[in-house]
Scaffold this motif. Structure first.
Motif, short mmCIF file in Angstrom:
data_model
loop_
_atom_site.label_atom_id
_atom_site.label_comp_id
_atom_site.label_asym_id
_atom_site.label_seq_id
_atom_site.Cartn_x
_atom_site.Cartn_y
_atom_site.Cartn_z
N UNK A 151 -4.70 46.18 69.93
CA UNK A 151 -4.49 44.98 68.93
C UNK A 151 -3.94 45.44 67.73
N UNK A 152 -2.64 44.86 67.65
CA UNK A 152 -2.05 45.19 66.14
C UNK A 152 -2.39 43.89 65.22
N UNK A 153 -2.41 44.12 64.12
CA UNK A 153 -2.43 43.00 63.32
C UNK A 153 -1.19 43.05 62.36
N UNK A 154 -0.06 42.24 62.69
CA UNK A 154 1.21 42.22 62.11
C UNK A 154 1.20 41.29 60.94
N UNK A 155 1.39 42.11 59.61
CA UNK A 155 1.42 41.28 58.44
C UNK A 155 2.53 40.22 58.32
N UNK A 156 2.45 39.12 57.91
CA UNK A 156 3.33 37.96 57.83
C UNK A 156 3.67 37.79 56.26
N UNK A 157 4.70 37.36 56.05
CA UNK A 157 5.27 37.02 54.65
C UNK A 157 4.46 36.35 53.99
N UNK A 158 3.63 35.30 54.23
CA UNK A 158 2.79 34.35 53.60
C UNK A 158 1.50 35.05 53.51
N UNK A 159 1.19 36.16 53.87
CA UNK A 159 0.09 36.99 53.62
C UNK A 159 -0.90 36.76 54.63
N UNK A 160 -0.67 36.31 55.64
CA UNK A 160 -1.31 36.05 57.19
C UNK A 160 -1.01 37.22 58.01
#
Length: 203
Positions: A151-160
């Motif tokens: 399971x990868x947690x991919x950082x998004x531009x909005x901080x999520x």
């Protein structure tokens, strides 16, 4: 036409990770898996630790997989072939991303039934030289019921974060930036085998 190595480098540049199915031949996958089995039967594997140096310790509540580190100077025939493939990935990433990657280290990783590795980063204070994580899965077969996803947690531009679950299908290569993507191995319902390693910016 873009090579698979160039594709990996482009995807690392664009989104920090890449997934390639059938990266190695079925013969090489089966040979590496057989080699792992023989080394396991010979008692070569050890419980994986967390931390580095003086802070290194066995913490089974964090991870309870087993590993066997591979010596680049004493690789078997099949390990050498795989190392050669990773070398092509290294060169392609350096050419596309200017990362100055110099070497590769890796180990066989065995997750027995019921084992896991909680959320973590591969690059931390003691191993800041780890730049790119490279995983090749060696399992004979895998189904959704077997669980054990990466399971990868991919950082998004909005901080999520966006969650991406990847099944450890034999022959599948997963490459990602070690200092950018938190990840975990979800509890597995059957034995799960890979070679996990890191491209480093030191020799």
């Amino acid at each position: 036409m873009e090579s698979v190595y160039e594709r990996i480098a482009s995807e690392i540049y664009d989104k920090s990770y890449a997934i390639v199915d059938d990266f190695i031949s079925e013969d090489l996958r089966a040979s590496l898996l057989q080699e792992q089995t023989e080394l396991l039967e010979a008692g070569k594997f050890r419980l994986a630790a967390v931390g580095k140096g003086e802070k290194k310790q066995i913490r089974t509540e964090i991870r309870n997989d087993q590993v066997l580190w591979l010596n680049p100077d004493e690789l078997s025939r099949y390990e050498s072939i795989y190392w050669g493939e990773v070398e092509k990935v290294r060169l392609a990433i350096n050419q596309r991303c200017y990362m100055g990657l110099k070497s590769f280290e890796g180990h066989f990783a065995r997750y027995p039934k019921g084992s896991f590795y909680v959320r973590h980063m591969d690059q931390f204070q003691q191993v800041i030289y780890r730049q790119v994580t490279v995983i090749i899965y060696l399992n004979d077969s895998w189904s959704e019921e077997d669980a054990g996803m990466l399971r990868m947690y991919l950082p998004q531009a909005n901080g999520s974060e966006e969650i991406l679950d990847i099944s450890p299908i034999g022959g599948r290569l997963v490459v990602f930036l070690s200092g950018e993507i938190p990840h975990e191995v979800l509890p597995t319902n059957k034995e799960r085998i890979s070679i996990t390693g890191w491209l480093k910016d030191i020799d």
